[in-house]
Design an enzyme around this catalytic site. Structure first.
Site, PDB file in Angstrom:
ATOM      1  N   GLU A   1      -3.933  -3.021   7.719  1.00 38.83           N
ATOM      2  CA  GLU A   1      -3.044  -3.835   6.880  1.00 38.83           C
ATOM      3  C   GLU A   1      -3.828  -5.063   6.460  1.00 38.83           C
ATOM      4  OE1 GLU A   1       0.988  -4.765   8.100  1.00 38.83           O
ATOM      5  OE2 GLU A   1       1.135  -2.879   9.199  1.00 38.83           O
TER       6      GLU A   1
ATOM      7  N   GLU B   1       5.295   1.963   3.448  1.00 35.31           N
ATOM      8  CA  GLU B   1       6.247   1.748   4.544  1.00 35.31           C
ATOM      9  C   GLU B   1       7.658   1.928   4.000  1.00 35.31           C
ATOM     10  OE1 GLU B   1       5.893  -2.019   6.631  1.00 35.31           O
ATOM     11  OE2 GLU B   1       7.469  -1.451   8.043  1.00 35.31           O
TER      12      GLU B   1
ATOM     13  N   TYR C   1      -3.071 -11.061   6.631  1.00 38.89           N
ATOM     14  CA  TYR C   1      -2.487 -11.403   5.332  1.00 38.89           C
ATOM     15  C   TYR C   1      -2.882 -12.836   5.016  1.00 38.89           C
ATOM     16  CZ  TYR C   1       0.364  -7.201   5.810  1.00 38.89           C
ATOM     17  OH  TYR C   1       0.783  -5.903   5.942  1.00 38.89           O
TER      18      TYR C   1
ATOM     19  N   GLN D   1       1.056  -3.397   0.497  1.00 41.63           N
ATOM     20  CA  GLN D   1       1.435  -2.001   0.500  1.00 41.63           C
ATOM     21  C   GLN D   1       1.149  -1.431  -0.884  1.00 41.63           C
ATOM     22  OE1 GLN D   1       5.435  -1.601   2.164  1.00 41.63           O
ATOM     23  NE2 GLN D   1       4.903  -2.828   3.954  1.00 41.63           N
TER      24      GLN D   1
ATOM     25  N   ASN E   1       2.431   0.372  16.170  1.00 42.38           N
ATOM     26  CA  ASN E   1       2.171  -0.699  15.194  1.00 42.38           C
ATOM     27  C   ASN E   1       2.457  -2.068  15.805  1.00 42.38           C
ATOM     28  OD1 ASN E   1       1.892  -1.718  12.287  1.00 42.38           O
ATOM     29  ND2 ASN E   1       3.912  -2.510  12.822  1.00 42.38           N
ATOM     30  N   GLU E   2       1.506  -2.959  15.728  1.00 41.52           N
ATOM     31  CA  GLU E   2       1.681  -4.385  16.083  1.00 41.52           C
ATOM     32  C   GLU E   2       2.514  -4.596  17.341  1.00 41.52           C
ATOM     33  OE1 GLU E   2       2.993  -6.715  12.678  1.00 41.52           O
ATOM     34  OE2 GLU E   2       1.054  -6.467  11.700  1.00 41.52           O
TER      35      GLU E   2
HETATM   36  O1  AHR Z   1       3.426  -4.974   5.570  1.00 41.02           O
HETATM   37  C1  AHR Z   1       4.546  -5.681   6.011  1.00 41.02           C
HETATM   38  C2  AHR Z   1       4.602  -5.819   7.532  1.00 41.02           C
HETATM   39  O2  AHR Z   1       3.554  -6.647   7.963  1.00 41.02           O
HETATM   40  C3  AHR Z   1       4.434  -4.565   8.340  1.00 41.02           C
HETATM   41  O3  AHR Z   1       5.624  -3.872   8.504  1.00 41.02           O
HETATM   42  C4  AHR Z   1       3.960  -5.084   9.663  1.00 41.02           C
HETATM   43  O4  AHR Z   1       3.168  -4.157  10.360  1.00 41.02           O
HETATM   44  C5  AHR Z   1       3.232  -6.364   9.312  1.00 41.02           C
HETATM   45  O5  AHR Z   1       3.616  -7.423  10.108  1.00 41.02           O
END
Ligand code: AHR
Length: 514
Positions: A307, A42, A259, A364, A187-188
């Site tokens: 992600e 990114e 995450y 990432q 995205n999101e």
């Molecule tokens: O990877 C960091 C961020 O996490 C990305 O930009 C987003 O898509 C997610 O919330």
């Protein structure tokens, strides 16, 4: 029935549990999809600038790509990279990043409060991807832009020539079309932090209309609709259902993002992240199948876990806390041994669900919550999380086998009881079986008995464990955390027995006897 007859047993200060599992080539889940070993670049912090791209660095090639990072990317075994965001893409104009560099405009990146000079863009990314030997996965801006701009980008990238935009690409020095197969429809967009945030109904319609138009332009594309930003979103499940009700027959994948973080010091829940990821995968697969059933469709929507990673999000002050800057040091988490074990367990989960997850990207690649770290003008090195990824990407080959350990469980505040042992295995073409297994129990080691098919013997046994679970790698000590050969594996007839240290990731290759 739990197998831990002798659990717990005191050995010194630690409690030893026992577990067993069977590796049976008859129990196939599905092929190992190479796209499971994806990553993510990114325009955020130092992932691109001073990460993969640093003109003037002593190891940069003529295009400004850091060759040390390229080598580590290849060693990591990354097969696919998603680009250019992330939140960044939702306010991005792809046209700013093509053509003569001196004519490219500087812009404000509203997602990460960063100044973007656009010296790296689409064609640089695709040249880098070709050099790294990876497949590109492009994200479209469906936040501040729409169907027309998405069509223009795909025409520029994929149409051979003879139109304004395809000829513009050729004028920019790229004669052959890039032929990008995999595209993310935004995205999101369920997240209120996203530029151009939408309701499920608004997004579902936009995704469907964009998909319909893109398929008319290039029928060979595969399309990913945005799912929820995480499983804690208030609309989790409902969002996917509404989006797919609009776009079911027009898309191939629905995305998942997750995450994990030892928030509030809750390490037991953190170590159970792989089990939570599995619950999430199965929930969204069920949601997609429910929509498919209502629509009387025979298609199956696959999942794109585009992600995933460990990210100490609870320590991040949020986008609003950031000062405007040019490629600042953003979320450069330094990963320890526990984090590497969790990353190993997340990869195990992706493989366990290989019949449904068709794409996955660790977020990432460089510097930003990344397996590869760099210093501007200085070295590049492997974080602890690099190792389980690299070994899984290299050795998970062929077909995934169903593996269900009988083991003790660990009580967690977030996810209830989680199995202490988390495992998967793959069966290669030559009959070799590779077992990937995590002991997520902090209380002590686990004696694991593995029932093997006839004729297999251990060929390699590697382990990532440490007496100091907070040990990390750094520029000064890049090899502090690394897999080491495991010891003490013994054969007893067709069974292999070994001890898994507490909080450890292990890989064992069993090969046919010569
Ligand atoms: O990877 C960091 C961020 O996490 C990305 O930009 C987003 O898509 C997610 O919330």
């Amino acid at each position: 029935m739990p197998y831990h007859e002798s659990f717990p047993q005191r050995r010194g200060r630690l409690l030893t549990s026992t577990a067993r599992l069977t590796l049976d080539p008859a129990f196939l889940i599905g092929p190992v999809e190479p796209r499971l070993f994806g990553s993510f670049v990114e325009h955020m912090g130092r992932c691109v600038y001073t990460g993969i791209f640093e003109p003037g660095h002593p190891l940069a090639d003529a295009d400004g790509f850091r060759t040390d990072v390229l080598e580590l990317t290849r060693e990591l075994g990354v097969t696919l990279v998603r680009y250019p965001g992330g939140n960044f893409v939702s306010n991005y104009r792809w046209e700013d990043g093509v053509g003569p560099v001196e004519e490219r405009p500087a812009r404000l990146d509203l997602a990460w409060r960063s100044l973007e000079d656009n010296s790296f863009g689409l064609n640089e990314f695709l040249a880098w991807a070709a050099r790294a030997g990876i497949e590109p996965m492009m994200a479209l801006n469906l936040g501040t832009r729409g169907v027309a701009e998405a069509l223009e980008l795909v025409e520029y990238a994929n149409y051979p020539g003879g139109t304004r935009l395809s000829d513009l690409r050729r004028a920019h020095g790229v004669d052959k079309p890039h032929d990008i197969r995999l595209w993310c429809l935004g995205n999101e967009l369920d997240g209120p932090w996203q530029m151009g945030h939408k309701t499920a109904r608004e997004y579902g319609r936009l995704a469907a209309e964009t998909a319909r138009a893109l398929r008319r332009l290039d029928p060979g594309v595969s399309l990913v609709a945005c799912g929820s930003s995480n499983s804690g979103m208030p609309t989790f499940g409902q969002w996917e259902a509404e989006v797919l009700e609009s776009a079911y027959d027009l898309v191939d994948y629905i995305s998942l993002h997750a995450y994990y973080d030892p928030a509030d010091g809750d390490v037991d829940s953190f170590l159970a992240s792989g089990a939570d990821m599995e619950h999430m995968i199965r929930s969204i697969a069920a949601t997609a199948d429910h929509v498919g059933a209502k629509l009387r469709s025979r298609r199956k929507i696959k999942l794109s876990f585009d992600e995933w990673n460990v990210w100490y999000q609870s320590r991040f002050g949020g986008e609003a806390s950031l000062e405007w800057a040019e490629h600042p040091r953003l979320i450069e988490n330094v990963y320890d041994v526990t984090d590497a074990v969790v990353v190993g367990s997340l990869l195990i989960t992706l493989l366990r669900n290989a019949d449904r997850v068709g794409v996955a990207c660790q977020a990432q690649l460089a510097n930003v919550i990344a397996p590869i770290m760099t210093e501007p003008g200085g070295p590049a090195w492997r974080q602890s999380i690099f190792h389980p990824f690299a070994l899984t990407a290299r050795h998970a080959r062929g077909q995934v086998l169903r593996v269900e350990p009988e083991c003790a469980s660990v009580s967690t505040d977030k996810y209830g009881e989680a199995p202490a042992i988390w495992a998967t295995a793959t069966l290669g073409d030559a009959g070799e079986i590779t077992l990937f297994v995590v002991n997520r129990d902090r209380r002590g080691p686990c004696e694991l008995r593995v029932a093997l098919p006839q004729g297999l013997l251990p060929a390699e046994h590697l382990e990532l464990a440490d007496d100091d679970l907070s040990a990390v790698n750094s520029a000064a000590d890049p090899g502090r955390v690394a897999p080491r050969p495991g010891t003490g594996l013994r054969m007893d007839g067709r069974d292999a027995t070994l001890t898994l240290p507490p909080v450890s990731w292990t890989m064992i290759r069993f090969a046919p006897q010569e």
